[in-house]
Design a protein around this motif. Structure first.
Motif, PDB file in Angstrom:
ATOM      1  N   TYR A 279       5.457   3.267   2.039  1.00 12.25           N
ATOM      2  CA  TYR A 279       5.260   2.014   1.314  1.00 12.25           C
ATOM      3  C   TYR A 279       5.072   0.930   2.373  1.00 12.25           C
TER       4      TYR A 279
ATOM      5  N   PRO B 116      -7.267  -2.027  -2.447  1.00 16.08           N
ATOM      6  CA  PRO B 116      -6.345  -3.153  -2.656  1.00 16.08           C
ATOM      7  C   PRO B 116      -7.121  -4.386  -3.125  1.00 16.08           C
TER       8      PRO B 116
ATOM      9  N   TRP C  14      -2.144   1.027  -4.600  1.00 19.82           N
ATOM     10  CA  TRP C  14      -1.405  -0.171  -4.218  1.00 19.82           C
ATOM     11  C   TRP C  14      -0.555  -0.655  -5.383  1.00 19.82           C
TER      12      TRP C  14
ATOM     13  N   ARG D 248      -2.405   9.523   3.866  1.00 20.22           N
ATOM     14  CA  ARG D 248      -3.622   9.278   3.096  1.00 20.22           C
ATOM     15  C   ARG D 248      -3.340   8.226   2.032  1.00 20.22           C
ATOM     16  N   TYR D 249      -4.232   7.272   1.924  1.00 15.57           N
ATOM     17  CA  TYR D 249      -4.076   6.187   0.963  1.00 15.57           C
ATOM     18  C   TYR D 249      -4.183   6.699  -0.463  1.00 15.57           C
ATOM     19  N   THR D 250      -3.262   6.244  -1.346  1.00 15.52           N
ATOM     20  CA  THR D 250      -3.281   6.664  -2.749  1.00 15.52           C
ATOM     21  C   THR D 250      -3.442   5.500  -3.716  1.00 15.52           C
TER      22      THR D 250
ATOM     23  N   TYR E 290       0.906   5.321   0.811  1.00 20.08           N
ATOM     24  CA  TYR E 290       0.263   6.449   1.481  1.00 20.08           C
ATOM     25  C   TYR E 290       1.149   7.684   1.326  1.00 20.08           C
TER      26      TYR E 290
ATOM     27  N   THR F 173      -4.231  -0.460   9.667  1.00 15.70           N
ATOM     28  CA  THR F 173      -3.631   0.807   9.243  1.00 15.70           C
ATOM     29  C   THR F 173      -4.033   1.958  10.162  1.00 15.70           C
TER      30      THR F 173
ATOM     31  N   LEU G 221       0.841  -1.194   0.000  1.00  9.87           N
ATOM     32  CA  LEU G 221       0.000   0.000   0.000  1.00  9.87           C
ATOM     33  C   LEU G 221       0.876   1.244   0.000  1.00  9.87           C
TER      34      LEU G 221
END
Length: 286
Positions: free
Chosen positions: A244, A190, A152, A148-150, A139, A227, A137
């Motif tokens: 990462y 994901p 995968w 913040r998640y971007t 971020y 997370t 993942l």
């Protein structure tokens, strides 16, 4: 859509097409700014940032031989990226006596990441290393520093599992082998299920093969809880910091009784998603 960055003729470029095949790549100049630097202008959305670049800068056609791919959203300075992960997350490795949060570890900074084809460094005193086919993942810290998640990608969290087996407290040392990462960022959630095959080549010939299964359905833990607990620690909050996060792996060659050696090539075929990672192993001089 996938998003990737690369160096072409010494300049950073953006691509929005799959990397499979051998046709020339269509690239958009980034004018010296990594894509991650543009995210705050687009609410942290890499798709919006990439589409704006593509709309403003006509593509150039690039011969793949002149292109050097980069890890997804890699910042200009390697110290602005942290590579880490969770251990013992998969159902096949977890028994009933487990904590409510898996162990977390650090592998290095952004310059520890290796692209397909690049050697994975192994410490000279490694006991027994094992490949780990994983979902990774990505971020990015927002303007307030909150990760913040971007999107995968896939990776290989090469690990000195032999050292960990000798002494569980030495997990931090066991994880300091180089990690491999695929260059394409996949926006969106994901994958739930990933299947594939590992092939270890020795002296140009297959020496070991094994199947693997990963993805969210293979995890013993709920990803949101994992997370959320990790990123509750404010020491990981920094504007623009790229994270990462490797999510753990199925059993691999070590568990089958095979021992990797200097010069072996580890090929991970994430066949369910059409992505391949292949890297030689290189033990450091003692």
């Amino acid at each position: 859509m996938v998003i990737f960055e690369c160096l072409y003729r010494g300049e950073r470029h953006l691509g929005l097409t799959p990397l499979t095949g051998d046709l020339p790549l269509q690239l958009h100049p980034l004018d010296g700014r990594p894509l991650v630097d543009l995210l705050p202008e687009h609410g942290g959305d890499p798709v919006a940032a990439a589409e704006r670049i593509a709309g403003q800068r006509p593509p150039v056609t690039a011969d793949r031989a002149e292109v050097r791919l980069l890890p997804p959203l890699l910042p200009a300075h390697p110290g602005d990226a942290l590579v880490s992960g969770f251990m013992m997350t998969h159902n096949v490795k977890v028994d009933s006596e487990v904590p409510d949060q898996p162990t977390w570890f650090v592998k290095g900074f952004g310059d520890s990441l290796r692209l397909p084809g690049e050697p994975l460094g192994v410490p000279a005193d490694a006991v027994a290393v094992c490949e780990e086919a994983e979902v990774v993942l990505v971020y990015v810290g927002d303007p307030e520093g909150v990760p913040r998640y971007t999107g995968w990608t896939f990776g290989n969290d090469l690990t000195d599992i032999g050292r960990f087996k000798q002494h569980a407290g030495h997990l931090s040392y066991a994880k300091l082998c180089d990690p491999a990462i695929a260059p394409a960022l996949h926006p969106g959630p994901p994958p739930a299920e990933v299947t594939g095959q590992t092939v270890v080549e020795r002296d140009g010939l297959p020496a070991w093969k094994g199947e693997f299964r990963t993805g969210l359905q293979a995890l013993h833990y709920g990803l949101p809880a994992m997370t959320a607990r990790l990123f509750a620690y404010r020491t990981l909050h920094r504007p623009g910091l790229v994270h990462y996060v490797y999510l753990g792996a199925d059993r691999g060659s070590f568990h089958a009784g095979f021992r990797l050696a200097d010069g072996d090539r580890v090929a991970l075929d994430f066949s369910s998603h059409g992505v391949a990672l292949s890297n030689p192993l290189a033990w450091e001089a003692g």
